[in-house]
Design a protein around this motif. Structure first.
Motif, mmCIF file in Angstrom:
data_model
loop_
_atom_site.group_PDB
_atom_site.id
_atom_site.type_symbol
_atom_site.label_atom_id
_atom_site.label_comp_id
_atom_site.label_asym_id
_atom_site.label_seq_id
_atom_site.Cartn_x
_atom_site.Cartn_y
_atom_site.Cartn_z
ATOM 1 N N ILE A 91 -6.349 -18.265 23.870
ATOM 2 C CA ILE A 91 -5.636 -17.066 23.446
ATOM 3 C C ILE A 91 -6.408 -16.422 22.301
ATOM 4 O O ILE A 91 -7.174 -17.086 21.595
ATOM 5 N N LYS A 92 -6.237 -15.132 22.157
ATOM 6 C CA LYS A 92 -6.890 -14.398 21.076
ATOM 7 C C LYS A 92 -5.818 -13.807 20.165
ATOM 8 O O LYS A 92 -4.876 -13.161 20.631
ATOM 9 N N LEU A 93 -5.984 -14.035 18.865
ATOM 10 C CA LEU A 93 -5.110 -13.429 17.872
ATOM 11 C C LEU A 93 -5.879 -12.293 17.205
ATOM 12 O O LEU A 93 -6.963 -12.511 16.655
ATOM 13 N N VAL A 94 -5.334 -11.103 17.289
ATOM 14 C CA VAL A 94 -5.970 -9.921 16.710
ATOM 15 C C VAL A 94 -5.162 -9.493 15.485
ATOM 16 O O VAL A 94 -3.977 -9.156 15.598
ATOM 17 N N THR A 95 -5.815 -9.506 14.322
ATOM 18 C CA THR A 95 -5.156 -9.144 13.076
ATOM 19 C C THR A 95 -5.725 -7.821 12.562
ATOM 20 O O THR A 95 -6.946 -7.644 12.509
ATOM 21 N N GLU A 96 -4.837 -6.902 12.223
ATOM 22 C CA GLU A 96 -5.234 -5.616 11.644
ATOM 23 C C GLU A 96 -4.504 -5.429 10.324
ATOM 24 O O GLU A 96 -3.357 -5.861 10.177
ATOM 25 N N GLN A 97 -5.194 -4.782 9.343
ATOM 26 C CA GLN A 97 -4.556 -4.564 8.049
ATOM 27 C C GLN A 97 -5.169 -3.349 7.362
ATOM 28 O O GLN A 97 -6.328 -3.018 7.588
ATOM 29 N N HIS A 98 -4.360 -2.671 6.530
ATOM 30 C CA HIS A 98 -4.862 -1.540 5.741
ATOM 31 C C HIS A 98 -3.948 -1.342 4.530
ATOM 32 O O HIS A 98 -2.782 -1.768 4.525
ATOM 33 N N ASN A 99 -4.496 -0.690 3.529
ATOM 34 C CA ASN A 99 -3.729 -0.413 2.320
ATOM 35 C C ASN A 99 -2.662 0.643 2.593
ATOM 36 O O ASN A 99 -2.847 1.542 3.414
ATOM 37 N N ILE A 100 -1.544 0.528 1.875
ATOM 38 C CA ILE A 100 -0.481 1.533 1.956
ATOM 39 C C ILE A 100 -0.091 1.961 0.544
ATOM 40 O O ILE A 100 -0.212 1.173 -0.415
ATOM 41 N N PRO A 101 0.333 3.212 0.393
ATOM 42 C CA PRO A 101 0.643 3.730 -0.956
ATOM 43 C C PRO A 101 2.015 3.285 -1.460
ATOM 44 O O PRO A 101 2.923 4.096 -1.635
ATOM 45 N N LYS A 102 2.144 1.991 -1.663
ATOM 46 C CA LYS A 102 3.381 1.457 -2.218
ATOM 47 C C LYS A 102 3.038 0.596 -3.418
ATOM 48 O O LYS A 102 1.973 -0.044 -3.453
ATOM 49 N N PRO A 103 3.918 0.580 -4.427
ATOM 50 C CA PRO A 103 3.639 -0.240 -5.618
ATOM 51 C C PRO A 103 3.612 -1.724 -5.285
ATOM 52 O O PRO A 103 4.413 -2.204 -4.479
ATOM 53 N N SER A 104 2.668 -2.439 -5.880
ATOM 54 C CA SER A 104 2.540 -3.867 -5.642
ATOM 55 C C SER A 104 3.030 -4.640 -6.862
ATOM 56 O O SER A 104 2.783 -4.232 -8.007
ATOM 57 N N PRO A 105 3.698 -5.765 -6.650
ATOM 58 C CA PRO A 105 4.136 -6.591 -7.781
ATOM 59 C C PRO A 105 2.962 -7.249 -8.500
ATOM 60 O O PRO A 105 3.122 -7.773 -9.600
ATOM 61 N N MET A 106 1.784 -7.240 -7.874
ATOM 62 C CA MET A 106 0.577 -7.809 -8.474
ATOM 63 C C MET A 106 -0.426 -6.684 -8.642
ATOM 64 O O MET A 106 -0.911 -6.109 -7.656
ATOM 65 N N ALA A 107 -0.738 -6.351 -9.886
ATOM 66 C CA ALA A 107 -1.554 -5.181 -10.199
ATOM 67 C C ALA A 107 -2.902 -5.177 -9.504
ATOM 68 O O ALA A 107 -3.403 -4.128 -9.081
ATOM 69 N N ASP A 108 -3.556 -6.307 -9.387
ATOM 70 C CA ASP A 108 -4.891 -6.370 -8.799
ATOM 71 C C ASP A 108 -4.880 -6.531 -7.282
ATOM 72 O O ASP A 108 -5.943 -6.656 -6.658
ATOM 73 N N PHE A 109 -3.705 -6.528 -6.689
ATOM 74 C CA PHE A 109 -3.593 -6.741 -5.239
ATOM 75 C C PHE A 109 -2.779 -5.605 -4.621
ATOM 76 O O PHE A 109 -1.553 -5.569 -4.753
ATOM 77 N N PRO A 110 -3.442 -4.670 -3.955
ATOM 78 C CA PRO A 110 -2.719 -3.536 -3.367
ATOM 79 C C PRO A 110 -1.816 -3.981 -2.223
ATOM 80 O O PRO A 110 -2.050 -5.000 -1.567
ATOM 81 N N MET A 111 -0.791 -3.191 -1.989
ATOM 82 C CA MET A 111 0.105 -3.478 -0.866
ATOM 83 C C MET A 111 -0.614 -3.193 0.454
ATOM 84 O O MET A 111 -1.397 -2.242 0.571
ATOM 85 N N LYS A 112 -0.302 -4.026 1.429
ATOM 86 C CA LYS A 112 -0.936 -3.922 2.745
ATOM 87 C C LYS A 112 0.130 -3.796 3.827
ATOM 88 O O LYS A 112 1.245 -4.305 3.706
ATOM 89 N N GLU A 113 -0.254 -3.117 4.898
ATOM 90 C CA GLU A 113 0.508 -3.182 6.139
ATOM 91 C C GLU A 113 -0.361 -3.957 7.126
ATOM 92 O O GLU A 113 -1.507 -3.589 7.358
ATOM 93 N N TRP A 114 0.172 -5.041 7.680
ATOM 94 C CA TRP A 114 -0.642 -5.885 8.556
ATOM 95 C C TRP A 114 0.117 -6.222 9.843
ATOM 96 O O TRP A 114 1.345 -6.145 9.901
#
Length: 229
Positions: A7-30
């Motif tokens: 089986i193949k697992l395909v993972t996609e992710q990108h940044n989204i303009p939402k505030p993150s609880p961790m300043a150095d880690f942007p919010m992602k949609e994955w």
């Protein structure tokens, strides 16, 4: 029977303009999707699974366990952190569950991971699905064995009598003798014996090779007695 597919697992992710609880880690949609691969590596819907459950990081709280029932079993979420998840893959078989582990990371916008899956004693329904993506072990051998058995049965039948001469002899019978043979067939035929009785046309058809051995021998002996073979 033990059968393996990839089986193949395909993972996609990108940044989204939402505030993150961790300043150095942007919010992602994955998202993670699952496909079944054939021997050439081509993607197919993973319809060998009836449902897939993604077991996410505990920080997802009431969404830690997410279940999907339609290929490609897309699990889509938002978050800032990377983690390893376990994924339960279910089939209709008793005990038909495989658990794999998948590393969710944000090092690239898209990445693919191939993992082997083992199916133990799959049902005929599941085999019909898996057959679309590769061979079934011993299936060709089973077909060859069945063909050999059929050839051997035919050889045995030919040893009982000469079917070509039998067919020729039946064509020489008078009406009374022919009716006698038809009655013999009706009385002693097997379930697999093929016959067709067209009353309107006054025709009776029988596939001699589907006669059981004892009936073929009876008809042959009768033809010998009336001296048509």
């Amino acid at each position: 029977m033990i059968l393996q597919r990839n089986i193949k697992l395909v993972t996609e992710q990108h940044n989204i303009p939402k505030p993150s609880p961790m300043a150095d880690f942007p919010m992602k949609e994955w998202s993670v999707k699952i496909y079944l691969l054939d021997q050439a590596g081509n993607e197919h819907p993973a319809n060998c699974f009836t449902k897939v459950t993604y077991n996410l990081h505990p920080s997802f709280e009431d969404k830690t366990h997410q279940t999907f029932t339609e290929p490609p079993f897309t699990c889509a979420n938002e978050g800032w952190g990377e983690f390893e998840m376990s994924i339960d893959l279910f089939t209709t078989e008793k005990g038909g569950k495989n658990t794999i582990f998948h590393d969710l990371n944000f090092q690239s916008p898209e990445y693919e991971v191939v993992q082997p899956i083992t199916f133990k004693n799959p049902s005929q329904a599941l085999l019909s699905v898996l057959r679309e993506t590769g061979p079934i072990p011993n299936e060709d051998d089973s077909k060859a064995a069945a063909k050999a058995r059929k050839a051997n049965d035919l050889k045995k039948k030919k040893a009982v009598c000469d079917f070509e001469k039998m067919a020729d002899g039946l064509g020489k019978l008078n009406e009374d003798d022919l009716l006698h043979v038809i009655q013999m067939i009706h009385d002693h035929k097997a379930d697999e014996t093929y016959t067709k009785n067209d009353i309107d046309a006054g025709e009776f058809t029988v596939d001699l090779f589907t006669l059981p051995d004892h009936l073929a021998k009876m008809i042959w002996d009768f033809l010998v007695d009336v001296k048509v073979v």
